[in-house]
Design a protein around this motif. Structure first.
Motif, PDB file in Angstrom:
ATOM      1  N   LEU A  49       0.816  -1.215   0.000  1.00 21.72           N
ATOM      2  CA  LEU A  49       0.000   0.000   0.000  1.00 21.72           C
ATOM      3  C   LEU A  49       0.848   1.264   0.000  1.00 21.72           C
ATOM      4  CD1 LEU A  49      -2.674  -1.057   2.664  1.00 21.72           C
ATOM      5  CD2 LEU A  49      -2.904  -1.124   0.170  1.00 21.72           C
ATOM      6  N   LEU A  50       1.982   1.204   0.687  1.00 21.02           N
ATOM      7  CA  LEU A  50       2.843   2.369   0.836  1.00 21.02           C
ATOM      8  C   LEU A  50       4.264   2.047   0.406  1.00 21.02           C
ATOM      9  CD1 LEU A  50       1.702   3.573   4.379  1.00 21.02           C
ATOM     10  CD2 LEU A  50       1.274   4.770   2.232  1.00 21.02           C
ATOM     11  N   VAL A  51       4.908   3.009  -0.223  1.00 19.82           N
ATOM     12  CA  VAL A  51       6.334   2.921  -0.520  1.00 19.82           C
ATOM     13  C   VAL A  51       7.042   3.805   0.490  1.00 19.82           C
ATOM     14  CG1 VAL A  51       8.153   3.341  -2.200  1.00 19.82           C
ATOM     15  CG2 VAL A  51       5.908   2.522  -2.962  1.00 19.82           C
ATOM     16  N   ARG A  52       7.889   3.210   1.296  1.00 19.58           N
ATOM     17  CA  ARG A  52       8.546   3.930   2.380  1.00 19.58           C
ATOM     18  C   ARG A  52       9.969   4.313   1.973  1.00 19.58           C
ATOM     19  NH1 ARG A  52       5.440  -0.239   3.544  1.00 19.58           N
ATOM     20  NH2 ARG A  52       4.139  -0.345   5.417  1.00 19.58           N
ATOM     21  N   SER A  53      10.356   5.541   2.300  1.00 18.60           N
ATOM     22  CA  SER A  53      11.742   5.976   2.146  1.00 18.60           C
ATOM     23  C   SER A  53      12.150   6.666   3.437  1.00 18.60           C
ATOM     24  CB  SER A  53      11.890   6.939   0.958  1.00 18.60           C
ATOM     25  OG  SER A  53      11.277   8.183   1.244  1.00 18.60           O
ATOM     26  N   THR A  54      13.393   7.073   3.521  1.00 17.26           N
ATOM     27  CA  THR A  54      13.862   7.696   4.765  1.00 17.26           C
ATOM     28  C   THR A  54      13.205   9.043   5.001  1.00 17.26           C
ATOM     29  OG1 THR A  54      15.734   8.636   3.543  1.00 17.26           O
ATOM     30  CG2 THR A  54      16.092   6.546   4.697  1.00 17.26           C
ATOM     31  N   ARG A  55      12.695   9.682   3.939  1.00 16.07           N
ATOM     32  CA  ARG A  55      12.154  11.033   4.084  1.00 16.07           C
ATOM     33  C   ARG A  55      10.656  11.147   3.866  1.00 16.07           C
ATOM     34  NH1 ARG A  55      16.475  15.226   1.272  1.00 16.07           N
ATOM     35  NH2 ARG A  55      18.260  14.758   2.648  1.00 16.07           N
ATOM     36  N   SER A  56      10.071  10.189   3.188  1.00 15.30           N
ATOM     37  CA  SER A  56       8.659  10.368   2.840  1.00 15.30           C
ATOM     38  C   SER A  56       7.962   9.038   2.617  1.00 15.30           C
ATOM     39  CB  SER A  56       8.537  11.229   1.584  1.00 15.30           C
ATOM     40  OG  SER A  56       9.114  10.556   0.468  1.00 15.30           O
ATOM     41  N   LEU A  57       6.656   9.126   2.505  1.00 18.24           N
ATOM     42  CA  LEU A  57       5.804   8.003   2.138  1.00 18.24           C
ATOM     43  C   LEU A  57       5.082   8.346   0.854  1.00 18.24           C
ATOM     44  CD1 LEU A  57       4.046   7.199   5.541  1.00 18.24           C
ATOM     45  CD2 LEU A  57       5.907   5.905   4.496  1.00 18.24           C
ATOM     46  N   SER A  58       4.844   7.365   0.023  1.00 17.39           N
ATOM     47  CA  SER A  58       4.009   7.573  -1.162  1.00 17.39           C
ATOM     48  C   SER A  58       3.113   6.361  -1.343  1.00 17.39           C
ATOM     49  CB  SER A  58       4.867   7.798  -2.415  1.00 17.39           C
ATOM     50  OG  SER A  58       5.683   6.670  -2.666  1.00 17.39           O
ATOM     51  N   LEU A  59       1.955   6.601  -1.929  1.00 16.54           N
ATOM     52  CA  LEU A  59       0.982   5.536  -2.144  1.00 16.54           C
ATOM     53  C   LEU A  59       1.266   4.782  -3.427  1.00 16.54           C
ATOM     54  CD1 LEU A  59      -2.298   7.432  -1.203  1.00 16.54           C
ATOM     55  CD2 LEU A  59      -1.425   5.409  -0.044  1.00 16.54           C
ATOM     56  N   THR A  60       1.144   3.467  -3.398  1.00 19.49           N
ATOM     57  CA  THR A  60       1.116   2.685  -4.619  1.00 19.49           C
ATOM     58  C   THR A  60      -0.262   2.859  -5.266  1.00 19.49           C
ATOM     59  OG1 THR A  60       0.247   0.723  -3.510  1.00 19.49           O
ATOM     60  CG2 THR A  60       2.656   0.979  -3.573  1.00 19.49           C
ATOM     61  N   ASP A  61      -0.444   2.365  -6.465  1.00 18.12           N
ATOM     62  CA  ASP A  61      -1.765   2.445  -7.098  1.00 18.12           C
ATOM     63  C   ASP A  61      -2.806   1.720  -6.254  1.00 18.12           C
ATOM     64  OD1 ASP A  61      -0.775   3.919  -9.187  1.00 18.12           O
ATOM     65  OD2 ASP A  61      -0.501   2.197 -10.522  1.00 18.12           O
ATOM     66  N   ALA A  62      -2.435   0.536  -5.746  1.00 17.41           N
ATOM     67  CA  ALA A  62      -3.352  -0.209  -4.880  1.00 17.41           C
ATOM     68  C   ALA A  62      -3.627   0.576  -3.602  1.00 17.41           C
ATOM     69  CB  ALA A  62      -2.772  -1.583  -4.551  1.00 17.41           C
ATOM     70  N   GLY A  63      -2.580   1.214  -3.075  1.00 14.56           N
ATOM     71  CA  GLY A  63      -2.742   2.001  -1.863  1.00 14.56           C
ATOM     72  C   GLY A  63      -3.655   3.185  -2.057  1.00 14.56           C
ATOM     73  N   ARG A  64      -3.549   3.843  -3.212  1.00 13.80           N
ATOM     74  CA  ARG A  64      -4.408   4.995  -3.491  1.00 13.80           C
ATOM     75  C   ARG A  64      -5.871   4.570  -3.585  1.00 13.80           C
ATOM     76  NH1 ARG A  64      -1.542   6.694  -6.961  1.00 13.80           N
ATOM     77  NH2 ARG A  64      -0.471   8.318  -5.784  1.00 13.80           N
ATOM     78  N   ASN A  65      -6.110   3.457  -4.272  1.00 13.68           N
ATOM     79  CA  ASN A  65      -7.489   2.959  -4.360  1.00 13.68           C
ATOM     80  C   ASN A  65      -8.024   2.567  -2.990  1.00 13.68           C
ATOM     81  OD1 ASN A  65      -7.637   3.272  -7.150  1.00 13.68           O
ATOM     82  ND2 ASN A  65      -6.796   1.243  -7.556  1.00 13.68           N
ATOM     83  N   PHE A  66      -7.188   1.907  -2.207  1.00 10.60           N
ATOM     84  CA  PHE A  66      -7.631   1.482  -0.877  1.00 10.60           C
ATOM     85  C   PHE A  66      -7.882   2.692   0.015  1.00 10.60           C
ATOM     86  CE2 PHE A  66      -6.928   0.006   3.492  1.00 10.60           C
ATOM     87  CZ  PHE A  66      -7.819  -1.061   3.532  1.00 10.60           C
ATOM     88  N   TYR A  67      -7.032   3.712  -0.086  1.00 13.83           N
ATOM     89  CA  TYR A  67      -7.192   4.932   0.702  1.00 13.83           C
ATOM     90  C   TYR A  67      -8.543   5.588   0.423  1.00 13.83           C
ATOM     91  CZ  TYR A  67      -6.370   9.856   1.986  1.00 13.83           C
ATOM     92  OH  TYR A  67      -6.481  11.129   2.488  1.00 13.83           O
ATOM     93  N   GLU A  68      -8.875   5.744  -0.841  1.00 13.01           N
ATOM     94  CA  GLU A  68     -10.146   6.380  -1.195  1.00 13.01           C
ATOM     95  C   GLU A  68     -11.330   5.570  -0.680  1.00 13.01           C
ATOM     96  OE1 GLU A  68     -10.602   9.259  -2.447  1.00 13.01           O
ATOM     97  OE2 GLU A  68      -8.528   9.755  -2.959  1.00 13.01           O
ATOM     98  N   ASN A  69     -11.281   4.257  -0.882  1.00 11.48           N
ATOM     99  CA  ASN A  69     -12.389   3.410  -0.447  1.00 11.48           C
ATOM    100  C   ASN A  69     -12.461   3.301   1.069  1.00 11.48           C
ATOM    101  OD1 ASN A  69     -13.738   2.316  -2.921  1.00 11.48           O
ATOM    102  ND2 ASN A  69     -11.663   1.676  -3.389  1.00 11.48           N
ATOM    103  N   ALA A  70     -11.299   3.298   1.737  1.00 13.65           N
ATOM    104  CA  ALA A  70     -11.285   3.235   3.192  1.00 13.65           C
ATOM    105  C   ALA A  70     -11.903   4.482   3.790  1.00 13.65           C
ATOM    106  CB  ALA A  70      -9.849   3.056   3.699  1.00 13.65           C
ATOM    107  N   LYS A  71     -11.586   5.655   3.223  1.00 10.76           N
ATOM    108  CA  LYS A  71     -12.183   6.892   3.723  1.00 10.76           C
ATOM    109  C   LYS A  71     -13.695   6.858   3.555  1.00 10.76           C
ATOM    110  CE  LYS A  71     -10.098  10.486   1.932  1.00 10.76           C
ATOM    111  NZ  LYS A  71      -9.735  11.920   1.873  1.00 10.76           N
ATOM    112  N   GLY A  72     -14.148   6.332   2.406  1.00 12.54           N
ATOM    113  CA  GLY A  72     -15.587   6.227   2.186  1.00 12.54           C
ATOM    114  C   GLY A  72     -16.252   5.286   3.185  1.00 12.54           C
ATOM    115  N   ALA A  73     -15.576   4.175   3.474  1.00 14.96           N
ATOM    116  CA  ALA A  73     -16.121   3.213   4.428  1.00 14.96           C
ATOM    117  C   ALA A  73     -16.188   3.808   5.832  1.00 14.96           C
ATOM    118  CB  ALA A  73     -15.269   1.944   4.434  1.00 14.96           C
ATOM    119  N   ILE A  74     -15.135   4.529   6.221  1.00 14.69           N
ATOM    120  CA  ILE A  74     -15.119   5.160   7.542  1.00 14.69           C
ATOM    121  C   ILE A  74     -16.225   6.203   7.658  1.00 14.69           C
ATOM    122  CG2 ILE A  74     -13.749   6.637   9.082  1.00 14.69           C
ATOM    123  CD1 ILE A  74     -11.257   5.178   7.862  1.00 14.69           C
TER     124      ILE A  74
END
Length: 313
Positions: free
Chosen positions: A55-80
């Motif tokens: 879901l997330l790509v981790r680096s020492t300075r930042s986080l970024s969403l994978t495509d699957a992570g972005r879709n899950f994020y949007e749907n998770a917010k809707g579910a919440i």
């Protein structure tokens, strides 16, 4: 009973994941939630393991969403949001009541908040809204504010936040200005134009990183006029005093009508975020959560078609 417990755990994991994305880091999310960072990291790792995707790509300075992570994020917010709404209805809060105090800047309030309030008030006839219109930094807890709408980069990682939306920053001027002076073809051409520059408490917003594919170009804009607030930028540009490098939100109506046009659209500038900020140390009120959900729906389809709903970068 086991199924119910698993459902609760899944919802809690989704809420933690959404908080990590909105906060921009595991440590910031942990601070907001009042738990240790290892617990947050472990929850997200278990969520990824259960889903079988990164879901997330981790680096020492930042986080970024994978495509699957972005879709899950949007749907998770809707579910919440759906669960929160169901709880409100069950408690009789389907008709929310009382006063909601919201802080927002002058320019953003005028363009994006006030025009949409009639719809929100019609949906919630039992509610009153107090909009604190100010460009100053409002201390929510001390001033009894339920929600602040803030744009730009949030440097305080302890804030209890939710990303609502984001738009690109653009080079913009009136169509009359571009007709008289010509549009720049490359970022280097900006030196030939007068730029109206924001000076916020001694910090000049006059240097910008442009990207196009593998190319990067950092340009320092120049101009004889600086202003201390977004409203001043608007008035200066609409008066034909020059160009400006700001978010699309500042000129949404004029971009829609064609009175203002953007330039260098084949180059990428940073994104500009809209945040819902809640008081630290407590749960956001049902009224505040409802207003943020309403703002998300509104900002997903406002004047400019290039708006992107909140996502991590």
């Amino acid at each position: 009973m086991l199924a119910a417990a698993m459902s609760i755990d899944r919802l809690a994991a989704m809420e933690i994941f959404v908080r990590v994305v909105d906060a921009g880091s595991f440590s910031a999310a942990a601070t907001q939630l009042g738990v240790g960072q290892p617990a947050v990291s472990k929850t997200v790792a278990q969520l990824e393991e259960r889903l079988g995707v990164r879901l997330l790509v981790r680096s020492t300075r930042s986080l970024s969403l994978t495509d699957a992570g972005r879709n899950f994020y949007e749907n998770a917010k809707g579910a919440i949001d759906g669960v929160n709404h169901a709880e409100q209805v069950a408690r009789g809060a389907g008709g929310l009541s009382g006063t909601l105090r919201v802080s927002a800047s002058l320019c953003f309030s005028r363009i994006h908040v006030m025009p949409r309030l009639p719809e929100f008030l019609a949906q919630h006839p039992g509610m009153d809204i107090n909009i604190i219109v100010s460009d100053r930094y409002v201390n929510l807890a001390e001033e009894g504010v339920d929600l602040a709408l803030r744009t730009g980069t949030l440097t305080d990682t302890s804030l209890n936040v939710r990303k609502i939306a984001q738009v690109p920053i653009r080079v913009m001027a009136t169509s009359a200005y571009w007709k008289a002076h010509g549009k720049p073809k490359t970022p280097n051409d900006l030196v030939a134009h007068e730029c109206v520059i924001l000076d916020r408490e001694g910090k000049l917003f006059d240097e910008w990183l442009f990207r196009k594919g593998a190319l990067e170009c950092t340009m320092k804009t120049r101009g004889r006029l600086t202003v201390s607030a977004a409203e001043g930028l608007r008035e200066a540009v609409l008066s034909g005093l020059g160009i400006v490098v700001v978010s699309e939100w500042l000129f949404s109506p004029e971009l829609g009508s064609g009175a203002v046009e953007s330039a260098l659209d084949d180059w990428i500038l940073p994104m500009h975020d809209l945040w819902g900020v809640f008081p630290i140390g407590g749960l956001a009120s049902a009224k505040a959560r409802e207003f943020v959900a309403f703002a998300e729906r509104c900002m997903a389809a406002p004047y400019a078609p290039s708006l992107v709903r909140g996502s991590a970068r």
